[in-house]
Motif scaffolding. Sequence first.
Motif, short mmCIF file in Angstrom:
data_model
loop_
_atom_site.label_atom_id
_atom_site.label_comp_id
_atom_site.label_asym_id
_atom_site.label_seq_id
_atom_site.Cartn_x
_atom_site.Cartn_y
_atom_site.Cartn_z
N HIS A 18 66.04 32.04 16.61
CA HIS A 18 65.86 30.68 17.13
C HIS A 18 67.09 30.19 17.87
O HIS A 18 66.96 29.49 18.89
CB HIS A 18 65.46 29.73 15.99
CG HIS A 18 64.07 29.98 15.50
ND1 HIS A 18 62.95 29.68 16.25
CD2 HIS A 18 63.61 30.56 14.36
CE1 HIS A 18 61.87 30.04 15.60
NE2 HIS A 18 62.24 30.59 14.44
N ARG A 19 68.26 30.56 17.42
CA ARG A 19 69.49 30.21 18.16
C ARG A 19 69.50 30.88 19.53
O ARG A 19 69.88 30.26 20.53
CB ARG A 19 70.73 30.58 17.36
CG ARG A 19 71.09 29.58 16.28
CD ARG A 19 72.51 29.77 15.75
NE ARG A 19 72.71 31.05 15.07
CZ ARG A 19 72.44 31.28 13.79
NH1 ARG A 19 71.97 30.32 13.02
NH2 ARG A 19 72.65 32.47 13.26
N LEU A 21 66.88 31.85 21.29
CA LEU A 21 65.89 31.17 22.13
C LEU A 21 66.44 29.86 22.68
O LEU A 21 66.26 29.55 23.87
CB LEU A 21 64.62 30.87 21.33
CG LEU A 21 63.69 32.04 21.03
CD1 LEU A 21 62.56 31.59 20.11
CD2 LEU A 21 63.11 32.61 22.32
N GLU A 22 67.09 29.11 21.84
CA GLU A 22 67.66 27.82 22.27
C GLU A 22 68.73 28.03 23.34
O GLU A 22 68.76 27.32 24.34
CB GLU A 22 68.25 27.08 21.06
CG GLU A 22 68.61 25.65 21.35
CD GLU A 22 67.43 24.80 21.79
OE1 GLU A 22 67.63 23.94 22.66
OE2 GLU A 22 66.30 25.00 21.28
N GLU A 23 69.57 29.03 23.14
CA GLU A 23 70.61 29.32 24.13
C GLU A 23 69.96 29.74 25.45
O GLU A 23 70.37 29.29 26.53
CB GLU A 23 71.55 30.41 23.63
CG GLU A 23 72.66 30.72 24.63
CD GLU A 23 73.61 31.81 24.18
OE1 GLU A 23 74.42 32.22 25.03
OE2 GLU A 23 73.55 32.24 23.01
N ARG A 25 67.02 28.95 26.62
CA ARG A 25 66.43 27.78 27.29
C ARG A 25 67.46 27.03 28.12
O ARG A 25 67.14 26.48 29.17
CB ARG A 25 65.82 26.84 26.25
CG ARG A 25 64.50 27.27 25.73
CD ARG A 25 63.87 26.22 24.81
NE ARG A 25 62.83 26.84 24.03
CZ ARG A 25 62.94 27.21 22.76
NH1 ARG A 25 64.05 26.99 22.10
NH2 ARG A 25 61.94 27.79 22.13
N GLY A 26 68.69 27.01 27.65
CA GLY A 26 69.74 26.28 28.35
C GLY A 26 70.32 26.99 29.56
O GLY A 26 70.96 26.36 30.39
#
Length: 128
Positions: A18-19, A21-23, A25-26
Amino acid sequence: MNDLQMQVRPIRSDAEYHRALEELRGIFDQPKGSLAFDRAEVLEILIEDYENKHFHIEAPDPIEAIKYSMEEIGMNQTELGQIIGDKAKASLVLNRKRKLSVSMIRRLHEHLKIPLEILIKEYRLANE
């Protein structure tokens, strides 16, 4: 060392997944050739590897794959018939009353780019 030059490590847990994926996205829309673009490519590979190992999705049966491909490109039954022989054959195949032949599989793979490993899978006919 800045954030984009962090050490690359495999994703081993849901939290790390999840980390990542979040990175991603940015940074996914960064210019080609930039450090962020390179980092996004590496993250995509790591994320895909983790997903393949932990979120296995069963491949569709051949008929569902054909229907999906047709819908994606806006193809109708008549157009499918032009690929596999005629409209009647297309109808029989789509309604699971006739199995795909080897020549149909070849043409579907060529025209719709459906992977052969999906098209050759066994599937049930309507009367079975």
